[in-house]
Design a protein around this motif. Sequence first.
Motif, PDB file in Angstrom:
ATOM      1  N   MET A   1       0.804  -1.199   0.000  1.00 46.26           N
ATOM      2  CA  MET A   1       0.000   0.000   0.000  1.00 46.26           C
ATOM      3  C   MET A   1       0.847   1.263   0.000  1.00 46.26           C
ATOM      4  SD  MET A   1      -3.277  -0.119   0.039  1.00 46.26           S
ATOM      5  CE  MET A   1      -4.749  -0.704   0.766  1.00 46.26           C
ATOM      6  N   SER A   2       2.055   1.183   0.507  1.00 45.21           N
ATOM      7  CA  SER A   2       2.853   2.398   0.573  1.00 45.21           C
ATOM      8  C   SER A   2       3.248   2.904  -0.810  1.00 45.21           C
ATOM      9  CB  SER A   2       4.103   2.156   1.413  1.00 45.21           C
ATOM     10  OG  SER A   2       4.909   1.171   0.794  1.00 45.21           O
ATOM     11  N   ASP A   3       3.226   2.015  -1.824  1.00 40.16           N
ATOM     12  CA  ASP A   3       3.565   2.460  -3.162  1.00 40.16           C
ATOM     13  C   ASP A   3       2.353   2.986  -3.920  1.00 40.16           C
ATOM     14  OD1 ASP A   3       2.296   0.045  -3.392  1.00 40.16           O
ATOM     15  OD2 ASP A   3       3.620  -0.727  -4.954  1.00 40.16           O
ATOM     16  N   SER A   4       1.208   3.046  -3.274  1.00 35.57           N
ATOM     17  CA  SER A   4      -0.023   3.516  -3.907  1.00 35.57           C
ATOM     18  C   SER A   4       0.041   5.021  -4.122  1.00 35.57           C
ATOM     19  CB  SER A   4      -1.218   3.173  -3.020  1.00 35.57           C
ATOM     20  OG  SER A   4      -2.373   3.793  -3.519  1.00 35.57           O
ATOM     21  N   SER A   5      -0.506   5.456  -5.250  1.00 36.35           N
ATOM     22  CA  SER A   5      -0.544   6.889  -5.526  1.00 36.35           C
ATOM     23  C   SER A   5      -1.976   7.405  -5.465  1.00 36.35           C
ATOM     24  CB  SER A   5       0.078   7.177  -6.889  1.00 36.35           C
ATOM     25  OG  SER A   5      -0.688   6.554  -7.900  1.00 36.35           O
ATOM     26  N   HIS A   6      -2.799   6.750  -4.680  1.00 37.15           N
ATOM     27  CA  HIS A   6      -4.207   7.122  -4.584  1.00 37.15           C
ATOM     28  C   HIS A   6      -4.350   8.544  -4.047  1.00 37.15           C
ATOM     29  CE1 HIS A   6      -8.486   6.684  -4.010  1.00 37.15           C
ATOM     30  NE2 HIS A   6      -8.339   7.146  -2.793  1.00 37.15           N
ATOM     31  N   GLY A   7      -4.988   9.397  -4.822  1.00 38.80           N
ATOM     32  CA  GLY A   7      -5.256  10.757  -4.385  1.00 38.80           C
ATOM     33  C   GLY A   7      -4.141  11.748  -4.625  1.00 38.80           C
ATOM     34  N   HIS A   8      -3.019  11.301  -5.155  1.00 42.00           N
ATOM     35  CA  HIS A   8      -1.900  12.220  -5.389  1.00 42.00           C
ATOM     36  C   HIS A   8      -1.934  12.714  -6.833  1.00 42.00           C
ATOM     37  CE1 HIS A   8      -0.152  11.400  -1.503  1.00 42.00           C
ATOM     38  NE2 HIS A   8      -0.355  10.109  -1.719  1.00 42.00           N
ATOM     39  N   THR A   9      -3.034  13.394  -7.173  1.00 45.32           N
ATOM     40  CA  THR A   9      -3.201  13.914  -8.526  1.00 45.32           C
ATOM     41  C   THR A   9      -3.622  15.374  -8.439  1.00 45.32           C
ATOM     42  OG1 THR A   9      -5.541  13.298  -8.620  1.00 45.32           O
ATOM     43  CG2 THR A   9      -3.949  11.648  -9.366  1.00 45.32           C
ATOM     44  N   PRO A  10      -3.426  16.133  -9.512  1.00 44.70           N
ATOM     45  CA  PRO A  10      -3.870  17.526  -9.493  1.00 44.70           C
ATOM     46  C   PRO A  10      -5.373  17.667  -9.222  1.00 44.70           C
ATOM     47  CG  PRO A  10      -2.399  17.176 -11.345  1.00 44.70           C
ATOM     48  CD  PRO A  10      -2.667  15.824 -10.740  1.00 44.70           C
ATOM     49  N   ALA A  11      -6.175  16.756  -9.749  1.00 40.21           N
ATOM     50  CA  ALA A  11      -7.623  16.821  -9.521  1.00 40.21           C
ATOM     51  C   ALA A  11      -7.955  16.635  -8.045  1.00 40.21           C
ATOM     52  CB  ALA A  11      -8.336  15.761 -10.361  1.00 40.21           C
ATOM     53  N   ALA A  12      -7.317  15.662  -7.415  1.00 41.83           N
ATOM     54  CA  ALA A  12      -7.588  15.401  -6.001  1.00 41.83           C
ATOM     55  C   ALA A  12      -7.133  16.573  -5.128  1.00 41.83           C
ATOM     56  CB  ALA A  12      -6.902  14.108  -5.563  1.00 41.83           C
ATOM     57  N   TRP A  13      -5.925  17.039  -5.366  1.00 40.87           N
ATOM     58  CA  TRP A  13      -5.409  18.141  -4.552  1.00 40.87           C
ATOM     59  C   TRP A  13      -6.262  19.399  -4.711  1.00 40.87           C
ATOM     60  CZ3 TRP A  13      -2.263  18.043  -0.609  1.00 40.87           C
ATOM     61  CH2 TRP A  13      -1.372  16.984  -0.462  1.00 40.87           C
ATOM     62  N   THR A  14      -6.633  19.724  -5.929  1.00 42.01           N
ATOM     63  CA  THR A  14      -7.429  20.929  -6.166  1.00 42.01           C
ATOM     64  C   THR A  14      -8.792  20.821  -5.505  1.00 42.01           C
ATOM     65  OG1 THR A  14      -6.295  21.243  -8.267  1.00 42.01           O
ATOM     66  CG2 THR A  14      -8.356  22.454  -7.955  1.00 42.01           C
ATOM     67  N   GLY A  15      -9.446  19.679  -5.676  1.00 44.29           N
ATOM     68  CA  GLY A  15     -10.759  19.487  -5.060  1.00 44.29           C
ATOM     69  C   GLY A  15     -10.710  19.578  -3.545  1.00 44.29           C
ATOM     70  N   VAL A  16      -9.708  18.971  -2.946  1.00 43.25           N
ATOM     71  CA  VAL A  16      -9.590  18.988  -1.484  1.00 43.25           C
ATOM     72  C   VAL A  16      -9.259  20.386  -0.970  1.00 43.25           C
ATOM     73  CG1 VAL A  16      -8.170  18.160   0.433  1.00 43.25           C
ATOM     74  CG2 VAL A  16      -9.043  16.548  -1.248  1.00 43.25           C
ATOM     75  N   ILE A  17      -8.400  21.100  -1.658  1.00 43.28           N
ATOM     76  CA  ILE A  17      -8.039  22.453  -1.209  1.00 43.28           C
ATOM     77  C   ILE A  17      -9.250  23.386  -1.285  1.00 43.28           C
ATOM     78  CG2 ILE A  17      -6.682  24.500  -1.815  1.00 43.28           C
ATOM     79  CD1 ILE A  17      -4.375  22.532  -2.506  1.00 43.28           C
ATOM     80  N   ILE A  18     -10.001  23.300  -2.382  1.00 39.58           N
ATOM     81  CA  ILE A  18     -11.197  24.141  -2.500  1.00 39.58           C
ATOM     82  C   ILE A  18     -12.218  23.769  -1.415  1.00 39.58           C
ATOM     83  CG2 ILE A  18     -13.182  24.702  -3.963  1.00 39.58           C
ATOM     84  CD1 ILE A  18     -11.289  24.407  -6.377  1.00 39.58           C
ATOM     85  N   ALA A  19     -12.415  22.477  -1.187  1.00 38.01           N
ATOM     86  CA  ALA A  19     -13.359  22.033  -0.155  1.00 38.01           C
ATOM     87  C   ALA A  19     -12.901  22.488   1.229  1.00 38.01           C
ATOM     88  CB  ALA A  19     -13.519  20.516  -0.197  1.00 38.01           C
ATOM     89  N   PHE A  20     -11.599  22.443   1.490  1.00 40.37           N
ATOM     90  CA  PHE A  20     -11.084  22.886   2.782  1.00 40.37           C
ATOM     91  C   PHE A  20     -11.323  24.382   2.992  1.00 40.37           C
ATOM     92  CE2 PHE A  20      -7.553  24.563   5.368  1.00 40.37           C
ATOM     93  CZ  PHE A  20      -7.830  23.895   6.557  1.00 40.37           C
ATOM     94  N   ILE A  21     -11.106  25.161   1.955  1.00 41.79           N
ATOM     95  CA  ILE A  21     -11.362  26.605   2.053  1.00 41.79           C
ATOM     96  C   ILE A  21     -12.843  26.850   2.326  1.00 41.79           C
ATOM     97  CG2 ILE A  21     -11.411  28.767   0.729  1.00 41.79           C
ATOM     98  CD1 ILE A  21      -8.783  27.751  -0.619  1.00 41.79           C
ATOM     99  N   GLY A  22     -13.717  26.128   1.624  1.00 43.53           N
ATOM    100  CA  GLY A  22     -15.151  26.269   1.859  1.00 43.53           C
ATOM    101  C   GLY A  22     -15.544  25.871   3.273  1.00 43.53           C
ATOM    102  N   PHE A  23     -14.931  24.815   3.784  1.00 42.09           N
ATOM    103  CA  PHE A  23     -15.189  24.379   5.156  1.00 42.09           C
ATOM    104  C   PHE A  23     -14.770  25.459   6.149  1.00 42.09           C
ATOM    105  CE2 PHE A  23     -13.774  22.232   9.034  1.00 42.09           C
ATOM    106  CZ  PHE A  23     -14.939  21.569   9.389  1.00 42.09           C
ATOM    107  N   CYS A  24     -13.621  26.067   5.921  1.00 39.08           N
ATOM    108  CA  CYS A  24     -13.150  27.138   6.821  1.00 39.08           C
ATOM    109  C   CYS A  24     -14.069  28.354   6.757  1.00 39.08           C
ATOM    110  CB  CYS A  24     -11.719  27.532   6.461  1.00 39.08           C
ATOM    111  SG  CYS A  24     -10.504  26.260   6.845  1.00 39.08           S
ATOM    112  N   VAL A  25     -14.497  28.728   5.555  1.00 36.43           N
ATOM    113  CA  VAL A  25     -15.410  29.864   5.405  1.00 36.43           C
ATOM    114  C   VAL A  25     -16.724  29.577   6.150  1.00 36.43           C
ATOM    115  CG1 VAL A  25     -16.826  31.135   3.723  1.00 36.43           C
ATOM    116  CG2 VAL A  25     -14.414  30.702   3.249  1.00 36.43           C
ATOM    117  N   ALA A  26     -17.263  28.381   5.944  1.00 37.09           N
ATOM    118  CA  ALA A  26     -18.515  28.022   6.615  1.00 37.09           C
ATOM    119  C   ALA A  26     -18.340  28.034   8.128  1.00 37.09           C
ATOM    120  CB  ALA A  26     -18.991  26.647   6.143  1.00 37.09           C
ATOM    121  N   GLY A  27     -17.202  27.556   8.604  1.00 38.50           N
ATOM    122  CA  GLY A  27     -16.950  27.540  10.053  1.00 38.50           C
ATOM    123  C   GLY A  27     -16.869  28.932  10.646  1.00 38.50           C
TER     124      GLY A  27
END
Length: 85
Positions: A1-27
Amino acid sequence: MSDSSHGHTPAAWTGVIIAFIGFCVAGVFMVAAQPVGFWVGIAITLLGAVVGGIMRMMGLGQPKDTHPVHKTTEPGQRRPADIQA
């Protein structure tokens, strides 16, 4: 499992960063008792999922065939852990 690249893509990072910003704004607006700002933060969070999905469709996500399903045993075959001495 340590060699897995699950979630290490530009799409994943961008989606998570935008969602995190939205979560902080909502909070912040939830603590400030401003319902409109809270719902804007929720909308930003959902926007993160939409942007990540669109980027994945554009080819910036992980390919679907990267992680094939692994069979550990054939149907009807017993695993060594299932055999009791």
